[in-house]
Each structure stands twice: as C-alpha cells, then as structure tokens.
Write an enzyme that holds these catalytic residues in place. Sequence first.
Site, PDB file in Angstrom:
ATOM      1  CB  CYS A 129      20.141   3.408 -40.433  1.00  0.00           C
ATOM      2  SG  CYS A 129      18.588   2.618 -40.856  1.00  0.00           S
ATOM      3  CG  ASP A 639      42.862  34.815 -17.330  1.00  0.00           C
ATOM      4  OD1 ASP A 639      43.745  34.832 -16.462  1.00  0.00           O
ATOM      5  OD2 ASP A 639      42.906  35.474 -18.383  1.00  0.00           O
TER       6      ASP A 639
END
Length: 977
Positions: A129, A639
Amino acid sequence: MALTSIGEETYSARHPLLQKNKFGGGCRSSSEEEATSKALFRVVGMTCSACAGPVEEAIKRLRGIHEAVIDVLNNQAQVLFNPNFVNLEKICETIQDAGFEASLIENEANETSIKVCRIRINGMTCSSCSSTIERVLRVTNGVQRAHVSLALEEAEVHYDGRLVGHDKLLDEIESVGFVALLISTGEDLSKIDLKIVGECVDESIKTLLEALPGVQSVEFHHGTDKIISVLYKHDVTGPRSFIRVFGGTKLKATIFSAGEEGRESQRQVELKKYYNSFLWSLVCTVPVFLTAMVFMYIPWINHLLMFKVINMLNAGEIIRCVLATPVQFFIGWRFYYGSYKALRRGSANMDVLVALGTNAAYFYSLYSVTRAATSPGFKGEDFFETSSMLITFILLGKYLEVMAKGKTSDAISKLMKLTPDTAILLTLDNEGKVTGEEEIDGRLIQKNDVIKILPGDKVASDGYVIWGRSHVDESMMTGEAKLVAKRKGDTVIGGTLNANGVLHVKVTKVGSESALAQIIRLVESAQLAKAPAQNLADTISKFFVPLVISFSLLTWLVWFFAGKLHWYSESWIPASMDRFELALQFGISVMVVACPCALGLATPTAVMVGTGVGASQGVLIKGGQALEKAHMVNCIVFDKTGTLTMGKPVVVKTKMLKNMTLGEFYELVAATEVNSEHPLAKAIVNHAKEFRDDQENPAWPQARDFLSITGNGVKATVKGREIMVGNKDLMSQHGVNIPEDAEEMLAEAEERAQTGILVSVNRELTGVLAVSDPLKPSARAAISVLKSMNIASIMVTGDNWGTANAIAREVGIDSVMAEAKPKQKAEKVKELQAAGHVVAMVGDGINDAPALVAADVGIAIGAGTDIAIEAADIVLMKSNLEDVITAIDLSRKTFLRIRLNYVWALGYNLIGIPIAAGVLFPWTHLRLPPWFAGAAMAASSVSVVCSSLLLKNYKRPKMLDNLEICEVLVERNLSNN
C-alpha cells in the site's frame, strides 16, 4: 544552545547559511551586504558526497561568489553571490558544465517554490500500500520527493507550489482508494486549526475571522470534525483573537492539532472499530467452532445437531451457515473493500489473501450445504468454522497490531506533553509594571506576551527573562541533569522546569517556531524517512502476494491430483473429509498463513522506536538513512575547538611588543574581533571587557573594511589604523615581521596546548596572546572507548600543528591534521572514504559544515552553530562526546533489531508456507488448519512490532555512566577552583 533551526528542512529557505553574520566567522561591510543575493538551485544527478566537490569548486571559481554549499542528500545547492558580477543563468550554466542538471528553486526576490507537506493516510495495511501511494505521488507533476511511512501512517511530500497544490496531492492519494487528511504545509509557522463545536457553522464566522488584522486566509474543512484553518501573521494577531470571535456566537472553538492529536484520535477510532468487529465476530464464531469441533463429542448434543432438516442438510450445518454469513460479508467487509482498492490500483495486499482464503472456505461450504439440501444421498463437510475463525483471529491480530504500533510513537507524545496545559499571562502598563494576571490555556500564548513562571512550573513557551532569578532544569530538552542559572536577559526554552524562583518571561517564539516544536518536527521527519534496509521489503512486496496465490493454487492442484491418482494412502485423509476437501484445506492454509505485513513493518517500526529512544537520550537522529549509516562507522573525524575541547577559550597570557597600554591594545583588538563569531574571537572580546568601565555592554570603536580570512584570522580598520589579528600565515602574507621573542612565546603556547595569536597595528607586530581551551573531561576516555569498539579516531583542526599535536597526545589520538581550512577538512573525509572507511565527522562550527556534509554521517554538537546543526545527520543535544558513542551504539542495536525482525518475518514465511502446504504431512500426519494458519499470520505482525518495541528498553553502554561521573567531578573541581 542553538536549537532554533534543528527542525527546519535541510538547506531550506530559512537556512542559517543565508543569514547575516553566519559566514566564515565574521560579517561583511554594509556596501558588500547591499550587493549580495542568495539563491537555491536543484542539482540533479549527484549520487554521493564525492559529486558535491566538482559542483562546489566550479561555482566558487566564478567571480562574485561569496559562498556555495552543496546538499547531496536533497540534491540542492545554496549560493550566496554578488549580482553585479554574476547572474543566476551563469551559475546554472556552470553547474550544467560540471555534468549535472540544474534549475532555480528560489532566489531572494521570489517566494520559496518548494514546499513540504505532511499527510495522514488511513487504510494502509502493508508495504504494498505504501509503495503504491509513493509511486502515485512521485509521478504527479511538481512533486520532488515523497516518503510514505506504513508505521506512522503518514506521508511527507516535497513539491513545487507553482505546479501543484496540496489539494491535488490529497486527490491523488484518494484516487487509489485511501483516505487522506492534510496535517501541515510549509506555511505552518503562522497557521492554526480550530475545532468548532456547535450545530451550524456558516460563512459569517469566516467573514469575522478574515476581518481580523493580520489574518491572511480562512479555510473550512467539513467532515466528522468541523475544522477551520487560519493562516495569519503571528506578529499582528494570534489564537486568543480567533477564540474571542466565537464569544458572541453559540459556537465554541478549541485549538486542534491535526498531527499528534489527529493521529491519536484516528488510532483510537481504529482501535474501537477493530475491537467492536472482533467482539461481534467472536460472538458468532464461538458457536460455529463449538458445533463443528466440540459438540460432536457430546452424544446428546451431537444427535440434535445431526438432525436432518431437508434431505441431507442437518441442523448443525444450518446454524453454522447462518452464523458464518454475517462474519463473512458484514464483519469481513473491510477485507473485500481493501481487496477492491488494491486490485483497482493494480497491486495485491494482505486483504486479497484473506478475501480469497475465506471465500474459498465459505463458498465451498455453501456449495456443500446447498447440495446436501437438494440431494438425498450427498455426503460432504462444510468449513464454515474455517472462514469465520480466520476472520476473527485476523481482526484480533490487527487490533493488537494497531495498539502496538501506537506505542512506537510514544517519544513524540512524551515530547508534546512537556509544555504545560496552562500559563499565567501578565498585563503590564506603559512603565512595565504588572497590573494584572490571568490563567489561560497554554496554546493561546502569543508572541510578545509576558508570562509568569512559578517555582515548580514548566516554562510555557520560548522567550527571555525580563525579571527575576532562578535555576531551570533543562534535562527534558538536553537529557543533561543539571540546573542552569537564569537571570534578566537569559533565554528560556518552552517545556523546561523552573526550579526555585519566580520568572517573568517575554515570549519570542510560539507554536511551530518553538525549539520543542522543531525538535518534534525533526523526530517526525526522521520517523517518516525510509531507511535503505526498507528497500528489501518494498522489493519483496511487489511479488509476494501474486507468488503466494500461485503457490496456493499449485498446492491445491498437487494434493488434488495426488489424491485422484492415488499417490497417497486413503488413511491419510481425515474421516470428515475427502481428497478434494483435504487439498482445499492445504491451499487455503498456504494463502492465509503468508504475511506481507510483517515484512513491511520490520524496518519502519524499529526506526521509529530507535529515533524516539535517541531523542529521549539527547541524541537527535535525522532519519533512517543516518541511523543505518551510523552502525557501519569505523572511522570518526573530530574537530578540536568546541568538540574535543570545552569550546569556552580564555586568554591566559598577553605579551606586549610595543609601547601601548593594555586598555588601548584590547580596545583595538576587541573592536576588530567583535565582528567575528569564532570562539577565540569571543574569548578575546570577553577578556577585553575587563579593561573597560562599561563591562556589561561596552561600546567598541567602529571597525571599517572588516574582512575574515578563513583559517588565518581577521583584519579591519579601527580609528584609522589597520588591525590584523590571526596566525603566522596571516602576518607573513601581509609582510609583517615576527621577532624572535614572539616566536618563543608561540612555541611555548603550543607546548602547553594553547593557541598563540598575533596582533599587528599598521603592519607592525604589537602583541602576542595565548588562549587556552581546556579539554572536555570525558574526551580521553571517550576516545579510548571508541578504540575498544574498533573505531579509529582522527583530529582535523584549523589550529596550528603544535597545539593540535599537544591536544592529540592528551586525548590519545594518533592521526592529526592541523592548519586545515574547511575545504581541506572535507577533502580529508573524502580521502578516508576512498580508502574504504565509513566516516563520521563530529564538529560544531561553520567551518565544519562542508566536512559534515561530505561525511557518511555528520554529527553536530548541539551547542554549535546553526549551519553545523543543519548540515549534520545527528545532533548531540548535550554536547558531550560520550553521546557520539551512544549514537553509534544505538544505531547498532537498532539495526540488529531490524535484522532480527527480517529473520522472523522472512523465516516465518519461509517455514510457515511449506508447513501449511503439507510438506511434513506425509511423515507426521500433522497439518496446519486454515484457522490456525490465519492466527499465526496475525501473530507474526504483532510479534514484529513487539520486537521493535523492545528497543524502548535500550540502555547506553555502562562504561558511559562512569564517564559521566568523571566529567561531573572534573567540572565541580574546575568550578571550585
């Protein structure tokens, strides 16, 4: 914390990249701003992050380009440019020359054309569906993307508002047999739905609402609930004004949420329907079962049931026929209707299997009783109990499935319950003094209202404190159990808990603008987004039902002809059956034991629960794709500033090289750095305040010709003098001589893991600063845990090599890349990917955005910049490194659960179908009756959902609890010192 953009669409028209002062850690001069335009392009043909590089480089080579960011996932490019040097057509041509198709979506002069709407869809039963609806939406002219979630029963559609409207999308969904209801559109920042209670709603109400200042449009939605949608300017009016309109009428209006409120309402309606259908079916089926299976062993009852009424038709058959008929055609009507809708759109689903199986049993039984009634010598058996018991068990299974599916979205429900039901609204006079207060519904708060927060109460909406002092528990938003001090000027987040003081808060954001609403929207979008693992179920669903029907027919034929040809002994046939009936029983069992629903629910339910659990742990995961990629990560790029370190640097040493007072020196430096958003710049400005009398809000001299040189520093003209603040590269590029004593201080700072910053005035080196950013307490332990998980850690930073190596040694990272510009960070990520690694990037700054986009999984620190958060796939609300481990561990647990779901769903079908076909019957003489096969089919879907729900018991790795204790102790020591 930068929460305000968390829930926005990635690189949408509100992308922070396009806001002023969000680039390169600085701002532009007024003349440059006047000559700056922004545009959003669609780029078709990009398949991976490596495709973004050539596009970005090609655009940036054009004269007049300020910045370009490529969003591979959404096939978009954001460009900031000077229209005096380059136009939109040239940028389009450049992208096309790079090998991709390009088209303009938006420029700053036009309204955004790409919109996003969410639609609730009722009637889906399996992945067939949802796939059908996706296919229909995607071929609709103007639709860019469409995602349909079977588990959430919702669709998210990205479409071009110039080519198609949301009404057309609803019509397309309903044209294939489903019920569609609009939940939200791209205009929802100033849209509200009102539920009307009363007999008559006429055009006069619409006229009254449209007459209010700031109301843009009013739309009626007639149906079970009378809903009025109002689009308005929230700066001018708000929901209280709309409610007052109904004060003079016999109608009553309340705020209605088509999202969670509508979803829960629909779920309750669906549960009630299944429950009532099951009860009525059970009432009819129990007598059918007893007369067919039990009463035959009670002589006197069996004698009554075997009483011949007409020819060979007995009383028991009449009772079973009468009771089974309403079950088949009235209670079981939903399966006929579902089959009709599926076949009309050219597909087949579970309803088709149930309808065929029960029809075969019912109509054969009807044939049997008809022959018995018309023939004096006919002997046959009916299977009315098969059809009625099948429908009863399947209805029970659907009821349990809907109930279990509702629990998978508990995370959203809990988030929505964070805001209080009521709020205390204050009335102020012209001097700002309180003249009155009133308790109102929390949903009626409007922008610029002043509300009172008592000790122990939840903050009703986002805003800032205008009076009072207190401590606020923000753990429900960040997951971090720590009280945060609040005083005048501090921001507060709606849904957080006020601990010990009274606060007066001015509301700045309401409704879908609030931080909580945007987090909810992010979680909803994540649960709607399909994980790649779902593709397996979608592929299987296309062929599953036709194959099952074919195999069922083949099973019946094989057993029927085997009986006709006497390939098996008559002793195999039960006393109450003949060869045809035995073959029919095997065929029906195969048809109803197969379950496509379990396959369709295996992935989305696990993703829903996983993302919900992540949100409760302070880890916001933006969809199934991010969740799936995260479990494969074997290399993480960190970082440094704000990620491995606290992100709160302080100036620890200042060395003057020229005859100048510290006050004068820092005035020039601060006037330059105040234009930058870099953490080091903020540290310098904060330190400079110590040399001012007006420390609270100092007025710095005006900086002219400000320029941010990415990766090197900044320069500007202050009081007629050229000021440069940055590293050695910046000074070398501008011919500034660096004396030996400055070199020594830089070397000393690097050895102590500090950052050395040089300051020149009129091209003469004037001073050297040493800035220290302490490591996060848990950094070293977190890296150690990642190593134990066989995940490599790499640090990439724009800082100098000396500081970078010192930090890396402290945390235990072996591989370091220093003095890296944003583009080089992204190239490092691509290099690792080319080497076969699945790479995650963890960062918090604007300069990390390209690397976050390039990485397989971008992880943003929640306290970072908006652009980093937008570019990332995962947002860590607490800004703690241990949550990186939580995110990866949760993704691994979620995908282990998805694999288990698939093993169960596929294994169930692969084992159940052959057993139902009678493969074991020749040796065991045991067969799977159709009613039992139907019960097993219903149980399979429920078991898959319950398996996913086990993720709600997720506990993060125990080693992280020890890490958090250490971090708290270190923070306490730091604060005491």
